[in-house]
Design an enzyme around this catalytic site. Structure first.
Site, PDB file in Angstrom:
ATOM      1  N   SER A 453     167.237 -35.170  46.831  1.00  0.00           N
ATOM      2  CA  SER A 453     168.413 -34.536  46.236  1.00  0.00           C
ATOM      3  C   SER A 453     169.881 -34.232  46.793  1.00  0.00           C
ATOM      4  O   SER A 453     170.679 -34.730  46.694  1.00  0.00           O
ATOM      5  CB  SER A 453     168.106 -33.742  45.189  1.00  0.00           C
ATOM      6  OG  SER A 453     167.611 -32.295  45.667  1.00  0.00           O
ATOM      7  N   ASP A 454     169.533 -33.193  47.490  1.00  0.00           N
ATOM      8  CA  ASP A 454     170.530 -32.680  48.543  1.00  0.00           C
ATOM      9  C   ASP A 454     171.212 -33.914  49.290  1.00  0.00           C
ATOM     10  O   ASP A 454     172.567 -33.853  49.531  1.00  0.00           O
ATOM     11  CB  ASP A 454     170.272 -31.362  49.030  1.00  0.00           C
ATOM     12  CG  ASP A 454     169.156 -31.494  49.928  1.00  0.00           C
ATOM     13  OD1 ASP A 454     168.539 -32.533  50.088  1.00  0.00           O
ATOM     14  OD2 ASP A 454     168.789 -30.482  50.486  1.00  0.00           O
ATOM     15  N   CYS A 455     170.435 -34.561  49.942  1.00  0.00           N
ATOM     16  CA  CYS A 455     171.066 -35.494  50.817  1.00  0.00           C
ATOM     17  C   CYS A 455     171.779 -36.692  50.079  1.00  0.00           C
ATOM     18  O   CYS A 455     172.843 -36.882  50.462  1.00  0.00           O
ATOM     19  CB  CYS A 455     169.917 -36.093  51.396  1.00  0.00           C
ATOM     20  SG  CYS A 455     169.060 -35.172  52.812  1.00  0.00           S
ATOM     21  N   GLU A 458     174.968 -34.674  49.227  1.00  0.00           N
ATOM     22  CA  GLU A 458     175.931 -34.444  50.327  1.00  0.00           C
ATOM     23  C   GLU A 458     176.677 -35.808  50.786  1.00  0.00           C
ATOM     24  O   GLU A 458     177.959 -35.866  51.030  1.00  0.00           O
ATOM     25  CB  GLU A 458     175.360 -33.716  51.276  1.00  0.00           C
ATOM     26  CG  GLU A 458     174.942 -32.685  50.975  1.00  0.00           C
ATOM     27  CD  GLU A 458     175.887 -31.393  50.864  1.00  0.00           C
ATOM     28  OE1 GLU A 458     177.013 -31.633  50.938  1.00  0.00           O
ATOM     29  OE2 GLU A 458     175.640 -30.282  50.465  1.00  0.00           O
TER      30      GLU A 458
END
Length: 732
Positions: A453-455, A458
């Site tokens: 999710s965060d990758c 970002e």
């Protein structure tokens, strides 16, 4: 760049010629090390970043100069970072720390009687020796851990299988530590499994993980498809090898090891009743003890396994092997990570044989997780950190003001194009127990195949930044709006909007089952591994991606996106510690890391020190931890104990995190922030380099892992943000 003298050199261990190592990469970020013949060295020159990675004296550092202003320091750091960027756009680095990865690589090859080439063996021996505990000679779960039974057993056995003799001083010292911990009988579950494959422990003494679990209806909460992705990826092959009693043929070396890893009073090996040691785990290792429920389940499952008809085992083994084959297709044979890869390699050798196409494809991939460095060669936590680092670099160059300087445009272009190539363009095969991934991004490479999710968030933000800057208009359409819309769909699908942790974002997929499954956690050395959990950092990054997307695409599902952002912000606020204002970090060390991300996410919706009690409390927490030298320091022990613990000194990366959080939280005291910036500049070398100081990352609360690029990325961001807010006057 001067070469350090490592312990392996002090004791005269053989090493390879560092000038003959080459790191070969692909446009999709694959990294593999090769030891070339001397005559081939000139035809394939060593790259500058390999010289840096191996601490070669001829690494071409930037010209030394006096650095007096924050923005000059950011530029000088960027100049150095440019030298360690690959043409593919990635920043190759040794993503190391865990000390239980290499054993899988060694065991899988030993089981199949595949000889590991001498240069690789020598460097793997060097790494293990150089990370031994300086006092007792043992090893822990990770490189800065105390010595544990698991770490010491696995690395001792690996050294012996790689060729270090039993009477070598390193082995003698480690063996004494292992015996003081109770010997190999006291290993946790994974350790017992690796030893059993090597015929150094009896499978009857390993708690069961029957492959039949994969055949129960998915609607039942304990179905493995509902477990955390890493846990189900490991326990599919582990259950196969355990149920099928897969083990090596006993050879002279293994016979020697049987007499080395146990106490004299426990020998001879044939007299050991392994069934009595299923739950015998060294207290030093035991981070997450068994629940009574697990002990009862293990008792009855072991009885079932003893009475199970062979036809059921054959049927269940086929079912679980079908799941493993889908993992191969979804990950280009990389598998999610090295532990499951190694177990899978053993399974495929057993099920299909060494001449099968699937096994040969695994062999072709097995070195993707090996990475060389000055201490030696080790198996990394994954096949790298390629997408994660590239997304941060692009963003932080924009946020620091470096994107407006033409000399840095090529760096940004290369990483942007790598991110474009790394977006998933197809979904997983049916029956994989995987969510939609088309449009998302991974942590490492597209080939590795797992959404994070965060990758995703970002990478999405980084790409939007490049597409909307006039200097990069010629590459704007390398990726289409529709591709970004697909990313949003995947990201929204990971938000938890059910009965568990409403509004939060998990890492790989939404929470699929009750956290009560943690009562069945069999690993003993890790916590929170049975199901997906919410992570404040993943939630923060997802907010950053969604808010930035909404800024440039206000007409794309505004109500859905704004609702997702509002829910996430409420979750971030709700999980702040009400006593001290901190947030607990699960992927970085620890409260400093999570607080930085939380304050940045809150900033994107207009919450600041002046108008938000949450932000005020978060900033005040960071200020309360500032040390007299102006810096910040937090130990890995904070992750384990869930309480803030200072490290031995201020650290550059921790200080950068705190400075970023304070600036974006709009903390009113410039002087406190300035003192942190001064420390960042004081620690920077005249060439622009920052040196490694302490481990920055963590996973599962108890295992430290290094992010080598952080020492450049976050100081550059902090220095640039300071210049943007306070100007670029000298701070010295």
């Amino acid at each position: 760049m001067t070469h350090r003298l490592y312990y392996s050199e002090e004791i005269g261990l053989p090493r390879t010629d560092p000038k003959r190592w080459r790191l070969r990469t692909t446009p999709l970020g694959r990294e593999t090390w090769h030891y070339v013949d001397e005559e081939d060295s000139s035809s394939e020159p060593q790259t500058s970043y390999v010289k840096y990675l191996l601490e070669q004296g001829d690494f071409p550092t930037p010209q030394e100069e006096e650095i007096t202003t924050p923005f000059k320091a950011a530029q000088k750091g960027a100049d150095f970072l440019e030298l360690i960027q690959d043409d593919s756009g990635i920043f190759p680095c040794q993503y190391k720390g865990p000390m239980f990865m290499t054993i899988g690589y060694v065991v899988a090859n030993y089981y199949a009687q595949n000889e590991i080439p001498l240069p690789y063996r020598q460097e793997m021996i060097r790494y293990i020796v150089n990370t031994a505990h300086p006092v007792d000679g043992g090893w822990g779960l990770h490189s800065i851990d105390k010595s544990t039974c698991f770490g010491t057993t696995m690395n001792y056995v690996a050294l012996r299988l790689l060729g270090l003799p039993a009477d070598h001083p390193v082995c003698v010292k480690a063996r004494a530590t292992l015996h003081s911990l109770g010997g190999a009988l006291r290993n946790p579950h994974w350790g017992k499994a690796w030893l059993s494959i090597l015929n150094l422990y009896g499978w009857e003494g390993v708690n069961p993980a029957p492959p039949e679990f994969w055949s129960i209806p998915y609607q039942i909460p304990i179905h493995p498809g509902r477990w955390w992705v890493h846990t189900r990826a490991i326990y599919a092959p582990l259950g196969y090898v355990q149920s099928n009693l897969v083990r090596c043929n006993l050879d002279p070396l293994l016979k020697e090891l049987r007499n080395e890893i146990y106490l004299k009073r426990q020998l001879p090996y044939e007299s050991i009743d392994f069934t009595k040691h299923r739950n015998n785990v060294c207290g030093v290792d035991l981070y997450y003890p068994h629940s009574k429920i697990l002990d009862i389940a293990n008792f009855f499952l072991s009885k079932y396994e003893a009475a199970r008809p062979s036809w059921i085992l054959k049927w269940a083994s086929k079912r679980v092997y079908d799941v493993i084959l889908k993992e191969y297709k979804n990950t280009e044979y990389l598998c999610i990570a090295p532990v499951s890869f190694a177990f899978n390699m053993v399974v495929t050798h057993h099920y299909e044989g060494p001449e099968s196409d699937n096994y040969k494809k695994l062999q072709a991939r097995m070195n993707d997780v090996l990475f060389h460095g000055p201490q030696g060669m080790t198996v990394m936590g994954t096949n790298g950190v390629q997408v994660w680092d590239a997304a941060f670099m692009v963003q932080y160059f924009f946020m620091a003001g470096l994107a407006d300087i033409p000399k840095y445009h090529n760096m940004i272009r290369k990483s942007y194009l790598f991110l474009v190539r790394s977006q998933f363009t197809e979904d997983c095969v049916d029956g994989s127990f995987r969510d939609k991934r088309k449009g998302a991004w991974p942590f490492s490479t597209k080939e590795q195949g797992y959404t994070v999710s965060d990758c995703t968030a970002e990478a999405l933000k980084a790409i939007i930044m490049v597409r909307n800057h006039p200097a990069f208009k010629d590459i704007r359409n390398e990726i289409k709006d529709e591709n970004l819309f697909e990313a949003i769909e995947v990201l929204l699908g990971i938000q938890n909007v059910g009965s568990f942790e409403f509004g939060s974002f998990s890492a790989y997929e939404g929470i699929r089952s009750t956290p009560l499954l943690e009562k069945l956690n069999p690993a003993e050395v890790f916590n929170n591994i049975m199901v997906e959990y919410p992570y404040v950092e993943c939630t923060d990054s997802s907010v950053l991606g969604l808010t930035y997307f909404a800024k440039y695409y206000p007409d794309h599902k505004p109500e859905v996106i704004n609702t997702a952002i509002e829910r996430a912000i409420q979750y971030i606020i709700s999980v702040q510690d009400q006593n001290d204002g901190s947030w607990y970090g699960c992927w970085g060390v620890c409260y400093t890391y999570a607080s930085m991300f939380a304050l940045e996410a809150l900033n994107t919706v207009g919450l600041t020190y002046q108008n938000s009690a949450t932000v005020k409390s978060g900033c005040d927490f960071l200020i309360s931890k500032q040390l007299p030298d102006g810096g910040w320091s937090e130990s890995m022990k904070a992750c384990e104990t869930h309480s803030y613990i200072n490290g031995e000194k201020s650290y550059v990366v921790q200080t950068a995190w705190a400075v970023i959080g304070l600036i974006l939280g709009e903390y009113p005291d410039k002087e406190a922030i300035k003192r942190g910036v001064r420390l960042l500049m004081d620690r920077q070398l005249p060439t622009g380099e920052w040196k490694f100081e302490e481990v920055e990352g963590v996973f599962n609360h108890s295992c430290a892992i290094e992010y080598p690029s952080y020492k450049f990325l976050f100081p550059i961001k902090a220095l640039g943000l300071y210049k943007n807010k306070f100007g670029d006057d000298p701070v010295k």
